[in-house]
Design an enzyme around this catalytic site. Structure first.
Site, PDB file in Angstrom:
ATOM      1  CB  SER A  72      39.706   4.912  -0.633  1.00  0.00           C
ATOM      2  OG  SER A  72      39.728   6.285  -0.905  1.00  0.00           O
ATOM      3  CG  ASP A 102      24.679   2.630  -5.188  1.00  0.00           C
ATOM      4  OD1 ASP A 102      24.732   1.536  -4.600  1.00  0.00           O
ATOM      5  OD2 ASP A 102      24.746   3.724  -4.600  1.00  0.00           O
ATOM      6  CE  LYS A 145      40.876   6.923   3.634  1.00  0.00           C
ATOM      7  NZ  LYS A 145      40.380   7.954   2.698  1.00  0.00           N
TER       8      LYS A 145
END
Length: 493
Positions: A335, A346, A360
């Site tokens: 999460s 990223d 999740k």
């Protein structure tokens, strides 16, 4: 006489059936099916539910508690959504959530999960569709190594830092198979949580399955669990932050640690998100903001317009671009932990080291009504590269796997646990010296119990912490091979 009684019986059944059918005909179902307007259908289904609810309440052979009927209906409603994170919450469930949110509760300190059949079916359907489109055969068991039928255990997602479970050495990936000697195969996760929680000072015995073959009992004394958030330390001139969970205090604690590192002229940073089950979205966004001066941190997408957000960094960056960053992740990182690692990864701000995260990628809200409520998925979150990692996880840039034990080592490990050798050593040597630990290790080798010395040292460290009730060190460089790899990487950048 018998024929006459049977006649009256069938007349009664027929009359009752006609009455019930008439009731349904009087409800809006037939009307709803003839309408094209969606909102009208929704209203009609609601009215029909009320009619059936009242009919069952007034006509079932035994008098029913309306609360029982209501809770059963609500649970069925949320289960029909095929989302393991969307569920009805009883009054007790709401109390448990409140305890956790407020930061304290009585228990042993474990985050646990039990694979939901609905999640398995969703994974199957998604993979089947993908493979059919590619013209390939579908075999879920070959394609998905995580696949398993609904199991007779609950899995430990992560132990909470400095709690009875943590000090007892319970690990991510361990399975709880019994509580107080009774199998838990028919228990839900909520049932297990209820049995593990209780008044501080009381004890509970659980049976653990480790590495698929090693089974042993652990008796845990419940304590007042305070959900921790951040620990930090300097490792030479490298700053090390372990974010345990994202709470309202996390961003401030991370900021304090970063300021301390800066004052000590740190040359690199390691952020440890292993076994971090997540937490608050706002907390992780504020934390991520320290590493960027602009651009996307995370976005949430929903069919509800108000739940569509793009969270961007402000100009409050604390960590300079010349500070190399390594982020430690594993299967217990979930999460909010995946949001931070996803943003840093990223945007090429950090290198991810360890194992694939939990996966999740959805956002839930808890909606109370009266003393009860429900938790519902309202959106999915996406990393800066517009990737949703739900049920997939984030892969590390540098994979670090714990060395697998041989069959002989597993037997030796089980012998140590079952014979309680580590506890006996600590009982005879409180706060043992380095030499005493080495001598103990040499004695084990002479007995034919061959295990890595770093593992023996770690087991002794954990047991000593449990007995003395002292917290474990912030890091354990000798035992932690993932941290060792991260140190090598950050020093080479």
């Amino acid at each position: 006489m018998k024929l006459k009684n049977e006649k009256f019986l069938w007349m009664g059944i027929t009359a009752f059936s006609v009455l019930f059918i008439a009731l349904l005909m009087l409800t809006p179902k037939a009307f709803a099916q003839s309408q094209n307007d969606k909102q009208e259908n929704i209203y009609n289904y609601g009215t029909m539910f009320q009619s059936v609810f009242n009919f069952v309440l007034n006509n079932y052979v035994d008098e029913m508690d309306p609360e029982v009927l209501f809770e059963g209906a609500m649970k069925g409603l949320f289960e029909s959504m095929d989302d393991p994170y969307t569920l009805f919450l009883t009054e007790d469930d709401m109390s448990d959530f409140a305890d956790t949110t407020e930061g304290t509760f009585g228990g042993v300190g474990l985050y646990i999960s039990k694979p939901d059949p609905r999640a398995v079916k969703l994974r199957e359907a998604a993979l089947e569709k993908e493979l059919i489109e590619k013209g390939k055969d579908f075999d879920i068991k070959k394609l998905d190594p995580q696949y398993r039928e609904y199991p007779d255990y609950v899995e430990i997602v992560s132990p909470i830092e400095d709690t009875p479970a943590f000090r007892a050495g319970l690990m991510t990936g361990d399975y709880i198979t019994q509580i107080e000697g009774k199998p838990i195969n028919d228990l839900t996760v909520d049932d297990v949580i209820s049995k593990l929680r209780g008044e501080a000072g009381t004890s509970v015995k659980i049976t653990i399955l480790r590495h698929g073959t090693i089974s042993f009992d652990v008796e845990l004394k419940r304590a007042l669990i305070e959900v921790p958030t951040v620990k930090h330390a300097m490792i030479n001139d490298i700053g090390y932050i372990r974010i345990i969970q994202f709470t309202p205090y996390t961003a401030d604690r991370v900021k304090e640690a970063l300021k301390e590192f800066k004052d000590k002229n740190y040359k690199g940073l390691i952020i440890d998100l292993r076994n971090n089950p997540g937490g608050l979205l706002d907390a992780v966004v504020k934390t991520a903001d320290y590493f960027f001066s602009d651009g996307i941190i995370v976005s949430t997408k929903s069919r509800i317009k108000s739940e569509n957000h793009i969270y961007k960094a402000s100009k409050t960056k604390i960590v300079n671009d010349n500070i190399p960053i390594e982020v430690l992740i594993d299967g217990g990182s979930a999460s909010a932990a995946e949001i931070l690692s996803g943003a840093l990864g990223d945007r090429d701000r950090a290198e991810l080291v360890g194992k694939t995260t939990y996966g999740k990628g959805s956002v839930q809200q808890i909606i109370p009504f009266g003393e009860e409520g429900f938790k519902m998925t309202v959106a999915r979150y996406y990393t800066p590269n517009d990737v949703n990692i739900d049920k997939i996880g984030i892969n590390p840039d540098i994979v670090v796997e714990e060395p697998e034990m041989s069959e002989e080592e597993l037997k030796n490990y089980q012998t140590l646990l079952q014979d309680n050798r580590i506890a006996q050593f600590i009982e005879a040597n409180h706060n043992p010296t380095t030499q005493q630990i080495h001598n103990f290790y040499e004695n084990l080798v002479e007995e034919g119990i061959n295990l890595e010395e770093r593992l023996i040292k770690r087991m002794i460290l954990v047991e000593n912490s449990r007995v003395t009730n002292e917290p474990l060190p912030v890091y354990d460089m000798e035992y932690d091979i993932t941290l060792q790899k991260a140190m090598d990487r950050v020093l080479s950048r």
